[in-house]
Every structure is written in C-alpha cells, then in structure tokens.
Design an enzyme around this catalytic site. Sequence first.
Site: not given
Length: 470
Positions: A13, A169, A279
């Site tokens: 990320v 996202f 996730c």
Amino acid sequence: MIRTICCIGAGYVGGPTMAVIADRCPEVQVTVVDLNQSRIDAWNDVDLSKLPVYEPGLDQVVGRCRGRNLHFTTRVEAAIANADMVFLSVNTPTKTKGVGAGQASDLRWIEASARQVAACAQGHTIVVEKSTLPVRTADTVKSILSAAQGEVAGAGSPKTFSVLSNPEFLAEGTAIPDLESPDRVLIGGEDPAAIESLASVYGNWVPQERILRTNLWSSELSKLTANAFLAQRISSINSIAALCEATGADVNEVAHAIGTDTRIGPKFLKAGPGFGGSCFQKDILNLVYLCGHYGLSAEAAYWQSVVDLNTWQQDRIAQLVVQRLFGTVTGKRIAVLGFAFKADTNDTREAPAIRICKDLLEEGAQLAIYDPKVPAYQMGADLATEPQDAPTGGPLSGEGVWQRVATPAEAVAQADALLILTEWASFAQLDWADLAPRMRKPAWLFDARSIADLAAARAAGLQVWRVGCG
C-alpha cells in the site's frame, strides 16, 4: 499547504500510493520509511524490475519520481520530524494468539508507529491512518498522540496533531490505475482544516466529487464493509458454481445473466478457487470480531459464513482433484500453474493456491509449481516446507513434495494433472498440442479460473474439469 509527507511502511500500500502522490504532486516531497533495510534497498535499486512490489506500471511511476521528490529510507525519525503529514501504512495482520486470536487485527505496529510519531514530530502534524483498521482505532492513535500534545521539540513550536482516516481501496494487479483514477477517495476526520489539507493533495488529480468526507468512524468501517461485500459476492458465486456442476448449468452463463441486472452488476461474479490477498479474509474476520464484541452474534455468524464458504471451496477443489485421479494422488505429479493470489501481482498472502497445495501435499502429491512472479523462497514460506525433487521414501511413500519450475512445459512433464490456480493472461494462450503429450495418460486439466482453451485441451487428449461447469 502540505509540503512534506512521510509514509511509515514501504509495502504493497505505502509504496505504490506514495509513488502516485509524488508523481501527481511534484511540489510535495514524499519520503517512504521502513525499518527493513533490504526492502528499502530494493525500492532504491537502479534496476526498476527489482522493486519489492510488482504492479504493472509501478516501475515507470517510481522511475519518474525517485530522487526528485520520492525518497525511500530507513531514517524514520528524521522523516517524521520533517513531515507536515504522516501516513501510517504498516501491516495489521490477524492476531494469532491472545484475546481475539484468529479474528481481531494485531495493532502492535500501528501503536508503535503512533508512539514514534508522538516522539519525533515537530509543530503541527496531520496523522493519516492508511492501513486497514478496525473501527474506533483512531481513539488509540489519538490517545497516544495527545500524551505528547504541547511538548516542544528543540526550538520548535509546540506539538499538535490531527488524526484522519484515509483507507485504501486499490486492488493488487491494478493498483496504479486505481490510484490514478479512483472511484472515490474517502477522508474521515474531526478537524475540517486537516481534512481539507489532505483533500487538497488528492485534488491535484482527483475530481472533487470523488473526494468523500465523513466522520472518523464511518471512514474506518467503510473499508471493512467494502471488502466484506466484495468477498461475499465471491463466496456467493462459488456456492452457485458447485450447484451448477451438480445440475448441468454453467456458472459463467448464470453470472452473465444475473450480472446484466443493473441492481446486481457484473463485477466480482467470477467463479474460482476463492478470494485471497491481504485484506478480504482479514477484514471479514475483523468484522466478525467487532460484531461479537458488540453482542451482534447473528451478524457475526453471517459474516463468518463468508469465510467458511471460501475455505470450503478451496478444500473442495483439492478433493475433486483426488477423486478424479482414481481416489489417490500419492506419488502422482501435479502441475500447478499460478501461486499468487491473483494475476499481475507477486503477493501470495492468503492465496487460494496455498491451501489447495497443502491439501494435495497432505495426500502425498508431488507438485511442480510455476508462477511467473512468485519466487521459490516465498512458496516455501507459505507451504512451510522446503522444496524437494522427490520424496525421500520413494514415490509411493505417501510423502508430499513440491518444487518450483521455470516453465509450464517443465511443470507438466510426466504429470497426471495440471491445475490452474491464478488467472495469468499467458495461461489463456497455452499450447495444449505441445503440453498434453508431455503428460502421463490419462491426464487431466483442472481449470479453476475458467481461463484455458478447453476445446484445444480436449482435442489434445486431456480430460477437462472447469469450475462451475456441469
């Protein structure tokens, strides 16, 4: 005006997100910090093909910015002290022991990062939760930071903090386009000025109507909920795939039919070996834990069933391979194509291939695994065994072994079956007329991703199973 950004965490990320921010905000100095020296060295490698994260297009973005306004370093304290804004983008795995083990998030790295920010920050610092976190985690971060509120570092001004939630996202494999053209950017907080400061960063390339502002708790919960809903669709279509196999229906035709309903839509209706990645399972289990914590037992059981069905699908595929190969895979070579949890990434976290391969190894299979991006050491870590060419007690000893091979052709040599577990585009172009003769007859193709040319495989003499096809 934000001039300097520090991101704690140089993983899947933090690295791509900061690279895109640096690319789209050339006036902002972005520093990504991590205590893992080898990871930082990889980010700084002159050879951009050696970046620790594989994402299509990431090497080009890093190449444009690195050394200009994108920096990777282990000098955490200095980067925090110099930052107007600090992103917390560290790992939050599921706890393996203690209260909430198997469900709750392990927040040790978030707490450690917050304490480091409290100790090193100077003046006013906006702290942004980027990691996926359980709702109300911001209370913990705020409590730690408030203990340092008002302290003066050297000749600087007193320390003050604002805490924001800005969940990611992005989807691995499409992270760069997801970051460059997001469906939405979600910013949750209590300080309007801090919210607008972060919004102004994204506003350099994201239309204002896509920048959503909420309170802290809605933002934190939205991330968990989004992943839970997506995973729910995958488990749902996989349950229908099993029904299709039993009844003679075709899950791809069913998915297309229901996906044309605008109330449902076509996305995440692809049957396969189940969801994986960093996730989905973690966030659903976190949701299960939170529901239980607040006394919502029926709700917790509902979300737990999504994970249970995903596990069942992976076990079902392994069992099906055993059944079709005359009830045993002991001593049989099985070619496994794909180990990453999805195409266009080297991430194997919670990959369906791990459970399926472990099930087959338990049955005594000899696996030849090919993946274009996953190295042998990562496969070994995930399978918790070292690679071996052959079982020490002989082929029928019942000892399962695995090895990583360099090509699909090497994988299928004298194999009884080939199992496709990742939807790499190259697997749609396999030359079955070349591969099938290399296999031991009768040979099977198990297409868990509905990507292979089944007609060509059958014409080459293979027996075929495809997920969700009766």
